[in-house]
Scaffold this active site. Structure first.
Site, short mmCIF file in Angstrom:
data_model
loop_
_atom_site.label_atom_id
_atom_site.label_comp_id
_atom_site.label_asym_id
_atom_site.label_seq_id
_atom_site.Cartn_x
_atom_site.Cartn_y
_atom_site.Cartn_z
N LYS A 1 42.74 46.25 55.78
CA LYS A 1 41.62 45.32 55.74
C LYS A 1 40.98 45.21 57.12
O LYS A 1 41.25 44.29 57.89
CB LYS A 1 42.11 43.96 55.22
CG LYS A 1 42.49 44.04 53.73
CD LYS A 1 43.05 42.74 53.19
CE LYS A 1 42.02 41.70 52.95
NZ LYS A 1 41.20 41.91 51.74
N1 PMP Z 1 40.36 45.58 47.09
C1 PMP Z 1 39.69 45.00 48.09
C2 PMP Z 1 38.53 45.73 48.69
C3 PMP Z 1 40.06 43.72 48.55
O1 PMP Z 1 39.39 43.14 49.55
C4 PMP Z 1 41.14 43.06 47.93
C5 PMP Z 1 41.54 41.67 48.39
N2 PMP Z 1 42.46 41.73 49.42
C6 PMP Z 1 41.82 43.71 46.90
C7 PMP Z 1 41.41 44.98 46.50
C8 PMP Z 1 43.02 43.08 46.24
O2 PMP Z 1 44.11 43.08 47.12
P1 PMP Z 1 45.23 41.97 47.03
O3 PMP Z 1 45.69 41.96 45.62
O4 PMP Z 1 46.28 42.44 47.97
O5 PMP Z 1 44.62 40.68 47.42
#
Ligand code: PMP
Length: 310
Positions: A157
């Site tokens: 991220k």
């Molecule tokens: N894809 C993206 C681009 C995201 O920003 C997120 C949110 N973190 C997710 C998928 C889902 O990830 P997670 O389940 O770890 O929150």
């Protein structure tokens, strides 16, 4: 009254005192790593349950390693700081927790990660539903393509990477949709702007693999485990074509903020009858108990915090 606090520079301060300068490198170039974690209020136990913080912080530190951000905390220390902050704030409701590691150097004409100082900050805000919908989400296929690993790695991220998601989300909402589905450069389904995607076809649950430029979501992993262990269904990771989504029995999005959000329409075509499907609705209930520390089998995924009475 709960207090709005932040952890920055190694100590806890009032949120209005957690400031950075105008020359901060991360502000100019997006050189930061962030996470989104939820703490879920359980009224019966009078506790907040922080959901899978270990996995969130593992991904966070992977991002730091890619951006050459050095912070003096390991996963355990980050979890401890998080519990302390959540308890100190005193909120007794669902929270969103935002860790941020960033290039804090006051240097604006320098593109060398190894020459820039780093900072770690943590903040939390009350948070309800991210996609507040009645029925399934109305999605469109974005005209923006998901970033490639050869450009900015989408598996972590990175703050600057989110301009990609923000362009897609803004375009979708301004055109009257709830969410965008992004394809990768090869035209295969990648993910939502802040969610992973699943489709159900003849009882099989299918989701794109990491090689299709997705973030390896923690909710994606949670849902995959629940599908297999609690419903006895098969989860398959494979490339998905856009038109397969149109014809699926069910489509849903998963993410920390979005939980499990069923998709009712894509590009103005109903998914099956356009209503929430049986697998999606079963998973919504299962997931909601698991993240609130209400399912003993999965309590090891929850880190409890007892907010101070303030
Ligand atoms: N894809 C993206 C681009 C995201 O920003 C997120 C949110 N973190 C997710 C998928 C889902 O990830 P997670 O389940 O770890 O929150």
């Amino acid at each position: 009254m709960p207090k709005d606090l932040a952890f920055i520079g190694g100590k806890t301060v009032a949120i209005e005192d957690a400031k950075v300068g105008i020359m901060t490198h991360a502000l100019h170039y997006g050189t930061a790593i962030f996470e989104g974690i939820r703490a879920n209020w359980n009224e019966d136990k009078s506790k907040l349950f922080i959901f899978r913080p270990w996995e969130h912080y593992e991904r966070f530190l992977q991002g730091c390693s890619i951006l050459k951000i050095e912070i003096p905390y390991d996963v355990e220390a980050l979890c401890r700081i998080t519990v302390d902050l959540v308890e100190e704030c005193g909120y007794r409701q669902d929270l969103y927790i935002r860790p941020l590691a960033f290039k804090s150097a006051q240097k604006i004409a320098n593109l060398k990660l190894h020459e820039l100082d780093d900072e770690f900050a943590l903040m939390t805000v009350p948070f309800g539903n991210y996609l507040d919908l009645e029925g399934g989400a109305r999605c469109c296929t974005s005209s923006w393509r998901r970033m490639e690993d050869t450009m900015i790695p989408p598996r972590v991220k990175i703050a600057g990477l989110y301009v990609n998601s923000i362009l897609a989300k803004t375009e979708a909402v301004m055109a009257g949709f709830d969410e965008a589905i992004m394809l990768n450069n090869d035209g295969n389904v990648s993910e939502g702007t802040g969610e992973n995607i699943f489709m159900v076809v003849k009882g099989q649950i299918i989701t794109p693999p990491s090689s299709d430029n997705i973030l390896m979501g923690i909710t994606r992993n949670t849902i995959a485990q629940l599908v297999q262990q609690e419903m006895g269904l098969e989860v398959v990771e494979r490339t998905i074509k856009r038109s397969e989504l149109y014809l699926a029995d069910e489509v849903f999005l998963t993410g920390t903020a979005a939980h499990l959000t069923p998709v009712g329409h894509i590009d103005n075509r109903p998914i099956a009858d356009g209503e929430i499907g049986p697998i999606g609705s079963q998973l919504i209930n299962l997931y909601s108990d698991v993240i609130r520390g209400k399912n003993p089998k999965y309590e090891h995924w929850c880190l409890p915090a007892s907010p101070k009475l303030v």
